[in-house]
Design an enzyme around this catalytic site. Structure first.
Site: not given
Ligand SMILES: Cc1cc2nc3c(=O)[nH]c(=O)nc-3n(C[C@H](O)[C@H](O)[C@H](O)COP(=O)(O)OP(=O)(O)OC[C@H]3O[C@@H](n4cnc5c(N)ncnc54)[C@H](O)[C@@H]3O)c2cc1C
Length: 340
Positions: A152, A229, A334
């Site tokens: 992570r 999580s 997280e």
């Molecule tokens: C129902 C559910 C289940 C999930 N299951 C998992 C799982 O099994 N495993 C897991 O690892 N995660 C899980 N997650 C967490 C999440 O989905 C992941 O961490 C995902 O990769 C976040 O991506 P996002 O585009 O939504 O980022 P955001 O939530 O929009 O941003 C998260 C972070 O990443 C940064 N960020 C986003 N895009 C960029 C970019 N292009 N450049 C630079 N920084 C950026 C943001 O600034 C922020 O710090 C889950 C979430 C939910 C709601």
């Protein structure tokens, strides 16, 4: 920002722009630099907790689209939905990310916290990450090693937090490769089958298991109003793990621990939380724990009102304090907290 997040919480962004090209990313970064305005980069909003006060700066939502498969290389723009990227790999009969099906968010979010689930991590598939470097004001590319992936973690959410805007990720996959069947739930799902499952069957099974745990976004499912999580599984020194096992043995229960990086031992955060007295379905005001997953904190608000970010944090801190009191382990949150 509430509608742009899976928790459905968050006040206004002072300024907001959706960037659909690398040029627009560079332009947005120049705009904040010239005005000394804070910048927050948003992807799918699935790993953030945004304050109800909102964000007093510019929020750039990365919306660059496009992806292509060249041989075993899947090249995807940062704004592509992650599950769409997994589908593209499956369609090209490429193995390597099938167990990561059903994770919400964008491609650009995946290297940030080295997304992982069901026995796979993107770190084992990522070949290259392209990003805009806000410090030197140019586009740069990182090899896998340069991303400094760990559980992570990556350089993007640790030493270089806030410095880079990811615009593209290249995944090195295995065409015609076997699916990864490393995770107990997944192995159990396919046990007794006459032939090994296909990549698509594994991805479908993962989505099914995720849905049964409220970890697959389904419109209207109250357990899905989460950020996934909320706590990382703690990696601790072997003697700390031993102490936890002794505490557990004292109560006549067992805890399964797993080897982690650098000789550390990983303890399931869900187990620690449950032992500290927090069960699935626990509530604290409009915040709660998912009825199907101990690690997911949810916004219980409905049409009558939403949980406030502070309520989610209050529950998270209550859990942290109870776990620390019982086991001497501080759980790490997280999701990124924005605007606090
Ligand atoms: C129902 C559910 C289940 C999930 N299951 C998992 C799982 O099994 N495993 C897991 O690892 N995660 C899980 N997650 C967490 C999440 O989905 C992941 O961490 C995902 O990769 C976040 O991506 P996002 O585009 O939504 O980022 P955001 O939530 O929009 O941003 C998260 C972070 O990443 C940064 N960020 C986003 N895009 C960029 C970019 N292009 N450049 C630079 N920084 C950026 C943001 O600034 C922020 O710090 C889950 C979430 C939910 C709601």
């Amino acid at each position: 920002m509430a509608p742009l997040t899976t928790l459905g919480i968050g006040g206004p962004a002072r300024w907001f722009v959706e960037a659909a090209s690398e040029a627009e990313i560079a332009e947005a970064c120049a705009w904040v630099r010239e005005r000394s305005v804070p910048l927050f980069v948003l992807g799918g909003g699935s790993n953030v907790l945004v304050s109800n006060r909102g964000f007093d700066g510019l929020v750039v939502r990365v919306a660059i689209q496009g992806m292509q498969v060249e041989g075993e290389l899947l090249r995807a723009a940062a704004g592509v939905t992650w599950d769409g990227c997994v589908e593209q790999a499956l369609g090209a009969d490429c193995a390597g990310i099938e167990c990561l099906a059903g994770i919400p968010g964008t491609v650009g979010g995946t290297p940030v916290q080295n997304v992982g689930a069901y026995g796979q991590e993107v770190a084992s598939a990522i070949e290259r990450v392209r990003a805009f470097d806000r410090a030197v004001r140019e586009f740069v590319e990182f090899t896998n090693t340069e991303c400094r992936f760990a559980y992570r973690r990556s350089r993007f959410n640790t030493v270089d937090r806030g410095r880079y805007v990811v615009t593209r990720v290249d995944y090195r996959l295995r065409r015609g490769g076997e699916p990864t069947l490393a995770y107990a739930d997944l192995k159990a799902h396919f046990s007794g089958g006459k032939k090994p499952p296909s990549l698509a069957e594994v991805a479908a099974a993962v989505r099914g298991i995720r849905q049964s745990k409220g970890m697959f976004l389904v419109e209207g499912d109250p357990d899905c109003r989460s950020a996934g999580s909320f706590f990382k599984n703690p990696s601790v020194a072997p003697e700390v793990a031993e102490r936890v096992q002794q505490i557990a043995a004292h109560s006549g229960i067992a805890v399964r621990v797993f080897p982690a990086d650098s000789g550390l031992v990983k303890i399931p955060a869900a187990w620690l939380i449950e032992q500290a007295g927090f069960r699935k379905g626990y509530t604290l005001g409009a915040a709660g724990i998912s009825s199907r997953h101990t690690l997911a904190l949810i916004n219980r608000g409905d049409g009558r009102g939403s949980a406030r970010a502070e309520e989610i944090l209050a529950l998270a801190e209550k859990i942290q304090a109870a776990v620390e009191k019982m086991f001497g382990i501080r759980l790490e949150m997280e999701p990124e907290r924005v605007g606090f």
